[in-house]
Design a protein around this motif. Structure first.
Motif, PDB file in Angstrom:
ATOM      1  N   TYR A 119       0.817  -1.223   0.000  1.00  0.00           N
ATOM      2  CA  TYR A 119       0.000   0.000   0.000  1.00  0.00           C
ATOM      3  C   TYR A 119       0.850   1.272   0.000  1.00  0.00           C
ATOM      4  O   TYR A 119       0.537   2.243  -0.701  1.00  0.00           O
ATOM      5  N   ALA A 123      -0.055   3.478  -3.431  1.00  0.00           N
ATOM      6  CA  ALA A 123      -0.842   4.686  -3.173  1.00  0.00           C
ATOM      7  C   ALA A 123      -0.194   5.930  -3.750  1.00  0.00           C
ATOM      8  O   ALA A 123      -0.866   6.946  -3.975  1.00  0.00           O
ATOM      9  N   HIS A 167      -7.989   0.686  -7.407  1.00  0.00           N
ATOM     10  CA  HIS A 167      -8.475   0.693  -6.027  1.00  0.00           C
ATOM     11  C   HIS A 167      -9.647  -0.261  -5.830  1.00  0.00           C
ATOM     12  O   HIS A 167     -10.020  -0.545  -4.674  1.00  0.00           O
ATOM     13  N   PRO A 303     -11.599   5.107  -5.333  1.00  0.00           N
ATOM     14  CA  PRO A 303     -10.595   5.530  -4.331  1.00  0.00           C
ATOM     15  C   PRO A 303     -11.225   6.064  -3.057  1.00  0.00           C
ATOM     16  O   PRO A 303     -10.721   5.818  -1.961  1.00  0.00           O
ATOM     17  N   HIS A 307     -10.712   4.320   0.710  1.00  0.00           N
ATOM     18  CA  HIS A 307     -10.123   4.968   1.877  1.00  0.00           C
ATOM     19  C   HIS A 307     -11.121   5.133   3.020  1.00  0.00           C
ATOM     20  O   HIS A 307     -10.733   5.101   4.197  1.00  0.00           O
ATOM     21  N   ARG A 310     -10.992   1.692   4.479  1.00  0.00           N
ATOM     22  CA  ARG A 310      -9.684   1.437   5.100  1.00  0.00           C
ATOM     23  C   ARG A 310      -9.555   2.124   6.454  1.00  0.00           C
ATOM     24  O   ARG A 310      -9.060   1.538   7.417  1.00  0.00           O
ATOM     25  N   TYR A 311     -10.003   3.383   6.507  1.00  0.00           N
ATOM     26  CA  TYR A 311      -9.804   4.148   7.741  1.00  0.00           C
ATOM     27  C   TYR A 311     -11.086   4.320   8.558  1.00  0.00           C
ATOM     28  O   TYR A 311     -11.035   4.811   9.684  1.00  0.00           O
TER      29      TYR A 311
END
Length: 316
Positions: A119, A123, A167, A303, A307, A310-311
């Motif tokens: 990653y 990224a 992504h 994307p 994210h 992911r977060y």
């Protein structure tokens, strides 16, 4: 893993049932027309349904093949999309090295980095390193005519067709506690919600559309279609919460975000087509134009979706 396959099978069967009903409705509407009459809306609907069968089959095969199959499928999509994008750019002979690097160096390296879950590099590989590599490869040929325009077009092509699309399979690399082995369902969630938003915006627009949003960019997009499609897709996303690590409310909010990004992504890609004076990006998908015409919403939403998941999973 068994639970993930069971959920995926349930999802696939549901999609197939939906497509069967849509196919029957489309054929009934078509048969009701007299032989000497035609209806553009019905023909467009049937073409979309047929193309959906093909796309669902390809994605289904990729899912069955596992992680490698999904990565290969989207790498092919990136290659085809990049080819469509480059076809509409104003390239010169001096750009051949840069284009060769884009297709045969940058694209495979990006997907290799995704496949190996690096990653920290995938990224930034295209936004930083490819961003610097492309003008270097072009400037070595010594052609300065419209240099900035030519380089910017290639860089845009890589960002749109490779970086953003990559992504989608990158979702398979996310480590979400309690969700192990089910990441393929995140791809299914993203694709279903975004594509259903496109379809439902078209349907709502045909039924109730009166006020055009951006007539110069996309005459078929209306305020009524936009509101109806986004609201419907948001509800579908909330209903699909069971295939995500989120609650129904969170899945609905996530669906709202990606459908909005998909809508504006479609407008941006339409603006590029209008700038180039073409109606479609290509003709690879019957009834849908080019591959980018089908992926424009996914391109801009992928994307952002990646994210947020992911977060944001820890907030679930």
């Amino acid at each position: 893993m068994t639970e993930a396959r069971s959920d995926l099978l349930t999802l696939v069967l549901g999609i197939c049932a939906f497509l069967i009903v849509a196919t029957v409705i489309g054929q009934v509407l078509q048969r009701r027309l007299s032989p000497d009459r035609s209806n553009a809306s019905i023909e467009n609907l049937n073409a979309r349904i047929n193309a959906w069968w093909v796309m669902v089959a390809l994605i289904g095969i990729a899912f069955l093949a596992g992680r490698a199959g999904v990565i290969v499928l989207f790498a092919f999509c990136s290659f085809a999309a990049l080819r469509e994008f480059v076809t509409l750019t104003r390239t010169r002979r001096a750009d051949h090295w840069a284009l060769a690097a884009a297709f045969f160096v940058v694209l495979p390296v990006q997907y290799y980095l995704v496949a190996t879950d690096w990653y920290g590099l995938y990224a930034i590989f295209i936004p930083v390193y490819a961003f610097l590599l492309m003008p270097i490869a072009a400037v070595l040929r010594g052609d300065t005519e419209r240099f900035l325009d030519r380089v910017a077009e290639v860089q845009w092509a890589l960002m749109i067709c490779v970086f953003c699309i990559s992504h989608v399979p990158a979702l398979l690399t996310l480590q979400i506690p309690g969700y192990e082995g089910r990441n393929v369902l995140l791809i299914a969630f993203l694709v279903i919600v975004v594509q259903m938003s496109d379809v439902l915006q078209y349907v709502w627009g045909k039924l109730f559309g009166r006020t055009r949003i951006a007539p110069r960019l996309s005459p078929s997009k209306t305020v009524e279609g936009f509101l109806g499609g986004v609201a419907s897709a948001t509800l579908i996303g909330a209903a699909l919460w069971w295939i995500t690590p989120f609650t129904p409310l969170q899945a609905g909010l996530l669906a709202l975000v990606v459908t909005l990004m998909g809508f504006f992504g479609g407008l941006v890609m339409s603006a590029i087509k209008r700038d180039r004076g073409v109606k479609d990006w290509g003709h690879i998908v019957e009834g849908h134009g080019g591959l980018i015409d089908r992926l424009d919403s996914v391109i801009f939403s992928a994307p952002v979706f990646f994210h947020i998941v992911r977060y944001g999973w820890s907030l679930a």
